[in-house]
Motif scaffolding. Structure first.
Motif, PDB file in Angstrom:
ATOM      1  N   HIS A   1     -46.706 -53.563  -4.381  1.00  0.00           N
ATOM      2  CA  HIS A   1     -46.036 -52.304  -4.034  1.00  0.00           C
ATOM      3  C   HIS A   1     -45.048 -52.554  -2.902  1.00  0.00           C
ATOM      4  N   LYS A   2     -43.886 -51.927  -3.006  1.00  0.00           N
ATOM      5  CA  LYS A   2     -42.892 -52.043  -1.925  1.00  0.00           C
ATOM      6  C   LYS A   2     -42.071 -50.766  -1.848  1.00  0.00           C
ATOM      7  N   SER A   3     -41.970 -50.226  -0.641  1.00  0.00           N
ATOM      8  CA  SER A   3     -41.138 -49.035  -0.435  1.00  0.00           C
ATOM      9  C   SER A   3     -40.059 -49.342   0.580  1.00  0.00           C
ATOM     10  N   PHE A   4     -38.886 -48.770   0.361  1.00  0.00           N
ATOM     11  CA  PHE A   4     -37.854 -48.740   1.403  1.00  0.00           C
ATOM     12  C   PHE A   4     -37.778 -47.301   1.867  1.00  0.00           C
ATOM     13  N   GLY A   5     -38.337 -47.015   3.022  1.00  0.00           N
ATOM     14  CA  GLY A   5     -38.418 -45.644   3.489  1.00  0.00           C
ATOM     15  C   GLY A   5     -39.273 -44.838   2.523  1.00  0.00           C
ATOM     16  N   ALA A   6     -38.715 -43.749   2.019  1.00  0.00           N
ATOM     17  CA  ALA A   6     -39.484 -42.881   1.126  1.00  0.00           C
ATOM     18  C   ALA A   6     -39.385 -43.333  -0.325  1.00  0.00           C
ATOM     19  N   VAL A   7     -38.532 -44.313  -0.592  1.00  0.00           N
ATOM     20  CA  VAL A   7     -38.302 -44.729  -1.972  1.00  0.00           C
ATOM     21  C   VAL A   7     -39.212 -45.906  -2.322  1.00  0.00           C
ATOM     22  N   GLU A   8     -40.092 -45.701  -3.268  1.00  0.00           N
ATOM     23  CA  GLU A   8     -40.965 -46.791  -3.704  1.00  0.00           C
ATOM     24  C   GLU A   8     -40.255 -47.532  -4.823  1.00  0.00           C
ATOM     25  N   VAL A   9     -39.842 -48.795  -4.536  1.00  0.00           N
ATOM     26  CA  VAL A   9     -39.077 -49.538  -5.540  1.00  0.00           C
ATOM     27  C   VAL A   9     -39.973 -50.392  -6.433  1.00  0.00           C
TER      28      VAL A   9
ATOM     29  N   SER B   1     -34.047 -50.987 -10.730  1.00  0.00           N
ATOM     30  CA  SER B   1     -35.444 -50.918 -11.165  1.00  0.00           C
ATOM     31  C   SER B   1     -36.324 -51.865 -10.339  1.00  0.00           C
ATOM     32  N   GLY B   2     -35.752 -52.478  -9.293  1.00  0.00           N
ATOM     33  CA  GLY B   2     -36.566 -53.276  -8.378  1.00  0.00           C
ATOM     34  C   GLY B   2     -36.628 -54.753  -8.713  1.00  0.00           C
ATOM     35  N   LYS B   3     -35.793 -55.214  -9.630  1.00  0.00           N
ATOM     36  CA  LYS B   3     -35.852 -56.619 -10.052  1.00  0.00           C
ATOM     37  C   LYS B   3     -35.494 -57.564  -8.908  1.00  0.00           C
ATOM     38  N   SER B   4     -34.375 -57.291  -8.246  1.00  0.00           N
ATOM     39  CA  SER B   4     -33.944 -58.169  -7.145  1.00  0.00           C
ATOM     40  C   SER B   4     -34.942 -58.133  -5.998  1.00  0.00           C
TER      41      SER B   4
ATOM     42  N   ILE C   1     -40.981 -62.688  -3.510  1.00  0.00           N
ATOM     43  CA  ILE C   1     -41.654 -63.948  -3.836  1.00  0.00           C
ATOM     44  C   ILE C   1     -41.371 -65.016  -2.785  1.00  0.00           C
ATOM     45  N   ASN C   2     -40.156 -65.045  -2.217  1.00  0.00           N
ATOM     46  CA  ASN C   2     -39.924 -66.040  -1.162  1.00  0.00           C
ATOM     47  C   ASN C   2     -39.909 -65.407   0.234  1.00  0.00           C
ATOM     48  N   ALA C   3     -40.536 -64.233   0.340  1.00  0.00           N
ATOM     49  CA  ALA C   3     -40.769 -63.582   1.634  1.00  0.00           C
ATOM     50  C   ALA C   3     -39.481 -63.213   2.371  1.00  0.00           C
ATOM     51  N   LEU C   4     -38.385 -63.012   1.631  1.00  0.00           N
ATOM     52  CA  LEU C   4     -37.194 -62.445   2.288  1.00  0.00           C
ATOM     53  C   LEU C   4     -37.451 -60.978   2.566  1.00  0.00           C
ATOM     54  N   VAL C   5     -38.290 -60.364   1.706  1.00  0.00           N
ATOM     55  CA  VAL C   5     -38.664 -58.959   1.866  1.00  0.00           C
ATOM     56  C   VAL C   5     -40.194 -58.904   1.888  1.00  0.00           C
ATOM     57  N   PRO C   6     -40.778 -58.311   2.953  1.00  0.00           N
ATOM     58  CA  PRO C   6     -42.239 -58.225   2.998  1.00  0.00           C
ATOM     59  C   PRO C   6     -42.759 -57.131   2.050  1.00  0.00           C
ATOM     60  N   ILE C   7     -43.919 -57.357   1.434  1.00  0.00           N
ATOM     61  CA  ILE C   7     -44.455 -56.321   0.542  1.00  0.00           C
ATOM     62  C   ILE C   7     -45.419 -55.428   1.313  1.00  0.00           C
ATOM     63  N   ASP C   8     -45.683 -54.240   0.770  1.00  0.00           N
ATOM     64  CA  ASP C   8     -46.561 -53.288   1.450  1.00  0.00           C
ATOM     65  C   ASP C   8     -48.019 -53.475   1.025  1.00  0.00           C
TER      66      ASP C   8
ATOM     67  N   THR D   1     -38.528 -54.094 -16.792  1.00  0.00           N
ATOM     68  CA  THR D   1     -38.973 -53.198 -15.717  1.00  0.00           C
ATOM     69  C   THR D   1     -38.072 -51.966 -15.664  1.00  0.00           C
ATOM     70  N   ASP D   2     -38.684 -50.865 -15.311  1.00  0.00           N
ATOM     71  CA  ASP D   2     -37.921 -49.636 -15.102  1.00  0.00           C
ATOM     72  C   ASP D   2     -38.618 -48.818 -14.025  1.00  0.00           C
ATOM     73  N   ARG D   3     -37.874 -48.370 -13.057  1.00  0.00           N
ATOM     74  CA  ARG D   3     -38.395 -47.559 -11.955  1.00  0.00           C
ATOM     75  C   ARG D   3     -39.647 -48.150 -11.327  1.00  0.00           C
ATOM     76  N   GLY D   4     -39.596 -49.466 -11.072  1.00  0.00           N
ATOM     77  CA  GLY D   4     -40.665 -50.091 -10.289  1.00  0.00           C
ATOM     78  C   GLY D   4     -41.913 -50.473 -11.047  1.00  0.00           C
TER      79      GLY D   4
END
Lengths: 248, 292
Positions: free
Chosen positions: A16-24, A46-49, A55-62, A217-220
C-alpha cells in the motif's frame, strides 16, 4: 529465512502507498522468479511507476512487504545502497548526467560506488556500449545523442553495476516512433540472456513478445494477469477489455 | 483586400526604432561575436562626452581652464589608483569569503536536517535583507582590532574588518544562488543517481553541483560587479579606499570646480572595471542558453 536462488527473486505482498490523501497502491502482490520477465501495463496514473520506485526504495511504502533476494525493503534499517546495487533502473526521461560523456556516465557508479579498478571498469564500459550498439559514441555527451541512443546508454549505465534485476519505467514513452525499436531490441536481448526484468510499458506488441507474465493494473490494484497468449486473447475483466480495445 | 507590401515602410525611417549602430545590435553582428568591444566602444564614448561636458562646466564656473583641471586630476591619479587597488582587493576577498561561506550555507538550506535547514534559511534571509552599510558598521564595531590566536596577535586593520562586513551580504546572496541552482536541476538527476546507489553527498558532489556551476556563473559574476560598486561604502567607516582618497584630494585642493569632474573620474574607474564583467556575463549567459 535465508534466501536461496530457487525462491522468487522478488516477492511483493499487499503493498500500500499513499501520496497525501490519494492511495496509489491498494494492496499489490506478485512474485518475480529469477530470469523471469514480467510486464506491467495499465492506464496512466494506475501506480505502475510508483510500484517500480518502491522496489528500489526510491519511494517508501506505507504497508505490506517487498522482499528482494530475501531482503525486506519495507524496513527502517534497510541498507538502501546495498539494495540499489542489486536493482538497476531505467527511466522514461533517460536521466543521463549531461555534463559527462556516454562512457563516463557508464563508469561513474562502478568507479565511485563499487570502487572497482578503473581499467576494468573502462573495458566493461566499452563492452557495454558495444552491446547496446553504440560503439564509437564513447566520448559523445548526452546532448549530442538521439533519444533512443541516450536511452541505450542509460541501459548500459544500469548494467554496469551488474544488477540482479532491471526495472524499466516506460522507457520508450518519450521516444520518437522510429527509435523505439532499437531500445526494445536491446531490452529483448537482455531478457533472452536471462536478466530478470520488470517492465512498465505501453508497447503491447513488445509486451506480448517479451513477457513471461503480464499484469494489468488499474487504480492501484492488479485487475488481471496471465501469460501473454492467455491475457491478450481471453481477458475477462471489463476494465482490461476496455483498456486493450483502446490500445490495440 | 491585402494592402500591397511597402518596403520603404517595412524598413521604417523613424530613427527611434533603428538600432543605435549596427555594431550595437546583437542580431546583426551574429550574436555579438565581439560583445565586449562593440558595446564597450559606444558606452565609453558616452562617458567621454559626459566628462567633456563636466570640464566645460568647470571652465565656465572658474575660468582657469579645463587644462588645469585635467592637470590637477592627473596629479591625484596615483593616489586614487592606490585607493582603487584597495577597492579591488576588498572586493576579491569579500567575494572569496562570501562565496565559500555562502556555498556551505546554501547546502545547509537543502539539508535533510530540519533544524539546520531552518537556521541556514534564517541566516540567509537576515543578511540578504540587511542594508550593507548597517552590516559594515556592525563589522567595524563588533570585530576586535586584533585577534589572539595561541599567543600570536593578528592585527585586524579597518579595511579587513570592512571586508568581513561586505562578505556577509555576498554570503547570503551566494547561499540563495546555490539553493536555487540545486533546486533547478531536474529531479530525475537525483533519482537516477540514487538508483545507481550513489550516496546523497556523492550525488551532490558528482552529479548536481557540477551542473549548478554553469548555471550559477553568470549571476555570481553579476553579484561580484554589484559588490565592486558597493565597496565605496567603506569610505563611510573610514577605510582609505578610492572614494575616501578622492574626497581627501578634493579637500586638499579646496576647489569647488573640481567636485564634478573628480568624482566623475572616479566613476569612470569603476565603470571601466565593472562594465567588461557585465558584458562577459551577458556573453556567458547567451552561450549557456544555446548549449543548455
Amino acid at each position: 529465512m535465508a534466501w536461496t536462488p530457487d525462491q522468487p527473486l522478488i516477492q511483493i505482498k499487499d503493498v500500500h502507498k499513499s501520496f497525501g490523501a490519494v492511495e496509489v497502491l491498494k494492496g499489490i502482490s506478485f512474485d518475480v522468479a529469477k530470469s523471469e520477465v514480467i510486464c506491467v501495463i495499465g492506464p496512466s496514473g494506475s501506480g505502475k511507476s510508483t510500484l517500480l520506485r518502491c522496489i528500489n526504495a526510491l519511494v517508501p511504502i506505507d504497508r505490506g512487504s517487498i522482499m528482494v533476494e530475501g531482503q525486506e525493503v519495507h524496513d527502517p534499517k534497510l541498507d538502501k545502497l546495498a539494495l540499489r546495487r542489486k536493482v538497476g533502473m531505467v527511466f522514461q526521461q533517460y536521466n543521463l548526467f549531461p555534463h559527462r560523456t556516454a562512457q563516463q556516465n557508464i563508469m561513474m557508479a562502478p568507479l565511485h560506488v563499487l570502487k572497482q579498478d578503473r581499467h576494468e571498469v573502462e573495458a566493461r564500459a566499452r563492452r557495454l556500449l558495444k552491446k547496446v550498439r553504440l560503439e564509437g559514441k564513447e566520448n559523445a555527451y548526452p546532448g549530442e545523442l538521439s533519444g533512443g541512443q541516450q536511452q541505450r546508454v542509460a541501459i548500459a549505465r544500469s548494467l554496469a553495476m551488474n544488477p540482479d534485476v532491471m526495472l524499466f519505467d516506460e522507457v520508450t514513452a518519450a521516444l520518437d516512433p522510429e527509435t523505439v525499436k532499437e531500445v526494445l531490441v536491446t531490452i529483448r536481448e537482455l531478457a533472452e540472456e536471462g536478466m530478470t526484468c520488470i517492465i512498465v510499458t505501453h508497447e503491447m506488441g513488445f509486451a506480448r513478445e517479451v513477457a513471461g507474465h503480464i499484469y494489468f493494473t488499474d487504480r492501484g490494484v492488479i485487475v488481471e494477469h496471465g501469460p501473454p497468449a492467455e491475457f491478450f486473447v481471453k481477458a475477462r475483466d471489463p476494465r482490461t477489455r476496455q483498456f486493450l480495445s483502446q490500445i490495440l | 483586400m491585402t494592402p500591397a507590401p511597402r518596403p520603404e515602410q517595412a524598413r521604417c525611417d523613424l530613427a527611434v526604432v533603428l538600432p543605435l549602430s549596427p555594431a550595437l545590435d546583437p542580431a546583426r553582428n551574429g550574436g555579438a561575436r565581439w560583445p565586449l568591444f562593440h558595446g564597450y566602444r559606444g558606452l565609453a564614448g558616452i562617458a567621454l562626452l559626459i566628462l567633456a561636458f563636466a570640464l566645460t562646466q568647470a571652465h565656465a564656473q572658474t575660468g582657469p581652464g579645463a587644462l588645469s583641471i585635467i592637470a590637477t586630476i592627473w596629479k591625484w591619479t596615483p593616489l586614487m589608483a592606490s585607493g582603487f587597488v584597495l577597492n579591488v582587493v576588498i572586493s576579491f576577498l569579500a567575494m572569496a569569503i562570501g562565496t565559500v561561506l555562502g556555498t556551505f550555507l546554501g547546502l545547509a538550506q537543502i539539508s535533510q536536517l530540519r533544524p539546520l535547514r531552518a537556521v541556514s534559511w534564517f541566516v540567509t534571509q537576515f543578511f540578504r535583507n540587511a542594508p550593507w552599510l548597517v552590516l559594515l558598521f556592525y563589522a567595524m564595531l563588533l570585530l576586535p582590532f586584533q585577534l589572539q590566536i595561541g599567543g600570536v596577535a593578528i592585527a585586524l586593520p579597518d579595511w579587513l574588518k570592512a571586508t568581513f562586513g561586505l562578505s556577509l551580504p555576498v554570503m547570503a546572496n551566494m547561499s540563495e544562488l546555490v539553493r536555487g541552482a540545486i533546486q533547478s536541476i531536474a529531479y530525475g538527476q537525483w533519482e537516477s543517481a540514487e538508483s545507481l546507489a550513489f550516496t546523497r553527498w556523492q550525488t551532490l558532489r558528482m552529479v548536481i553541483l557540477p551542473q549548478c556551476v554553469k548555471r550559477m556563473l553568470p549571476p555570481w559574476m553579476n553579484l561580484y560587479a554589484i559588490l565592486v560598486v558597493g565597496t565605496p561604502l567603506c569610505s563611510i567607516v573610514g577605510v582609505n579606499e578610492a572614494m575616501t582618497l578622492t574626497s581627501n584630494a578634493l579637500a586638499a585642493e579646496a576647489n569647488h570646480a573640481l567636485l564634478v569632474p573628480m568624482y566623475l573620474y572616479l566613476l569612470a574607474w569603476f565603470f571601466l572595471y565593472c562594465y567588461p564583467i557585465a558584458r562577459w556575463t551577458v556573453a556567458l549567459e547567451r552561450r549557456f542558453a544555446i548549449k543548455g
